[in-house]
Design a protein around this motif. Sequence first.
Motif, short mmCIF file in Angstrom:
data_model
loop_
_atom_site.label_atom_id
_atom_site.label_comp_id
_atom_site.label_asym_id
_atom_site.label_seq_id
_atom_site.Cartn_x
_atom_site.Cartn_y
_atom_site.Cartn_z
N VAL A 1 38.07 25.31 0.99
CA VAL A 1 38.47 25.66 2.35
C VAL A 1 37.32 26.43 2.99
CG1 VAL A 1 40.07 26.96 3.80
CG2 VAL A 1 40.91 25.78 1.77
N VAL A 2 36.90 26.02 4.19
CA VAL A 2 35.84 26.70 4.93
C VAL A 2 36.46 27.39 6.13
CG1 VAL A 2 33.74 26.41 6.31
CG2 VAL A 2 34.02 25.13 4.17
N ASN A 3 36.09 28.64 6.33
CA ASN A 3 36.53 29.43 7.48
C ASN A 3 35.38 29.45 8.49
OD1 ASN A 3 37.10 31.44 9.36
ND2 ASN A 3 37.76 32.95 7.86
N LEU A 4 35.51 28.65 9.54
CA LEU A 4 34.54 28.61 10.62
C LEU A 4 35.16 29.35 11.80
CD1 LEU A 4 31.94 27.66 12.00
CD2 LEU A 4 33.07 25.47 12.46
N GLN A 5 34.70 30.55 12.08
CA GLN A 5 35.35 31.38 13.07
C GLN A 5 35.28 30.75 14.47
OE1 GLN A 5 34.97 35.74 12.56
NE2 GLN A 5 33.48 35.27 10.98
N GLY A 6 36.40 30.88 15.17
CA GLY A 6 36.51 30.24 16.48
C GLY A 6 35.55 30.75 17.52
N ASP A 7 35.00 31.96 17.31
CA ASP A 7 34.05 32.51 18.29
C ASP A 7 32.60 32.31 17.87
OD1 ASP A 7 33.87 34.26 16.17
OD2 ASP A 7 34.62 36.01 17.25
N ALA A 8 32.36 31.34 16.97
CA ALA A 8 31.00 31.10 16.47
C ALA A 8 30.57 29.65 16.73
CB ALA A 8 30.92 31.41 14.98
N PRO A 9 30.41 29.27 18.00
CA PRO A 9 30.10 27.87 18.33
C PRO A 9 28.69 27.42 17.96
CG PRO A 9 30.00 29.21 20.31
CD PRO A 9 30.53 30.11 19.22
N LEU A 10 27.82 28.37 17.62
CA LEU A 10 26.42 28.02 17.35
C LEU A 10 26.12 27.94 15.85
CD1 LEU A 10 24.90 30.29 20.12
CD2 LEU A 10 24.80 27.79 20.09
N THR A 11 27.16 27.87 15.03
CA THR A 11 26.97 27.81 13.58
C THR A 11 26.32 26.49 13.17
OG1 THR A 11 28.94 29.17 13.24
CG2 THR A 11 28.15 27.89 11.36
N PRO A 12 25.20 26.53 12.44
CA PRO A 12 24.56 25.29 11.99
C PRO A 12 25.38 24.58 10.91
CG PRO A 12 23.02 27.15 11.93
CD PRO A 12 24.40 27.71 12.09
N ALA A 13 25.44 23.28 10.99
CA ALA A 13 26.16 22.50 9.98
C ALA A 13 25.55 22.70 8.60
CB ALA A 13 26.13 21.02 10.36
N ALA A 14 24.24 22.93 8.54
CA ALA A 14 23.56 23.10 7.26
C ALA A 14 24.07 24.34 6.52
CB ALA A 14 22.06 23.20 7.47
N PHE A 15 24.53 25.35 7.25
CA PHE A 15 25.04 26.56 6.60
C PHE A 15 26.35 26.26 5.87
CE2 PHE A 15 22.91 30.21 9.19
CZ PHE A 15 21.68 29.65 8.95
N VAL A 16 27.20 25.45 6.49
CA VAL A 16 28.46 25.08 5.85
C VAL A 16 28.17 24.24 4.61
CG1 VAL A 16 30.68 23.92 6.16
CG2 VAL A 16 29.63 25.15 8.08
N ALA A 17 27.23 23.32 4.73
CA ALA A 17 26.87 22.49 3.58
C ALA A 17 26.30 23.33 2.44
CB ALA A 17 25.86 21.43 4.02
N ALA A 18 25.54 24.37 2.79
CA ALA A 18 24.97 25.25 1.76
C ALA A 18 26.08 25.98 0.99
CB ALA A 18 24.03 26.27 2.40
#
Length: 272
Positions: free
Chosen positions: A104-121
Amino acid sequence: MNSTLIIIPARLASTRFPAKPLAPLIGADGIARPALHYTWQAGLAAARKIGSNARCVVATDDERIAELCQAQDMAVVMTPETCANGTERCAAALEVLGEQPDLVVNLQGDAPLTPAAFVAALATLIEADPSLAMATVAVPASPAVLAHLQSDAAAGRVGGTTVVRSSTGRALYFSKSIIPHVPPGTVPRENVLLHLGLYAYRPAALQDYASHGPVPLELQEGLEQLRFLDAGLPVGVAVCEAPAWEMIELNNPTDVPLIEAELARRAGLEPA
């Protein structure tokens, strides 16, 4: 990972910026859309980066956000208003959905500039170490960022969250103070790591988190991830290179023009 569920916690109640998920942001194409739209797009990009068995869902407690999601074809799940933070909301969403993904990944709703590569890492890190209950991301603080953190600290302001980790890459502590201590006028022997509020959990760890309840250090620092450390759950820290754009979060109305500028900047940096 066999399956990954990216959950985007989004709520309207915010002291500094009420209803911020619905706040209009002008994108690189000049069109204004709700802020949550851009975080959803970041989630979709992360899902594509991870693979075919990854998908996104918004977790909220407000009908207005749910209506927006339904109008814009965003998957959404309703969670209790009593959720104290994004991690608790992810745990609640998983319970409501009745699913058991591998991650499960928590991508905060107020963080629209999060790089996809960070989630993959994060997915790569937690897959490589079955003992990890949770993983999160940090970037080395540049000299300019460190100077900014020190300036904020001197003025009594909170300028960001830092993390120290062991030689094996596990988190030792998170703080809104600068850790490790950097004596004035010295160059740190090791980089100060700026923590980013992006998390990946194993479902069992989310259940443990919710049942453990808030702890004193979590409440004192205002950092939800400290509950994992208090419970003795191992937390991995993926150190990533900072992206070419500023990862500004939508915390205050004054952040709107800054994020709009970075959305335009990022569009010019990414391949067509």
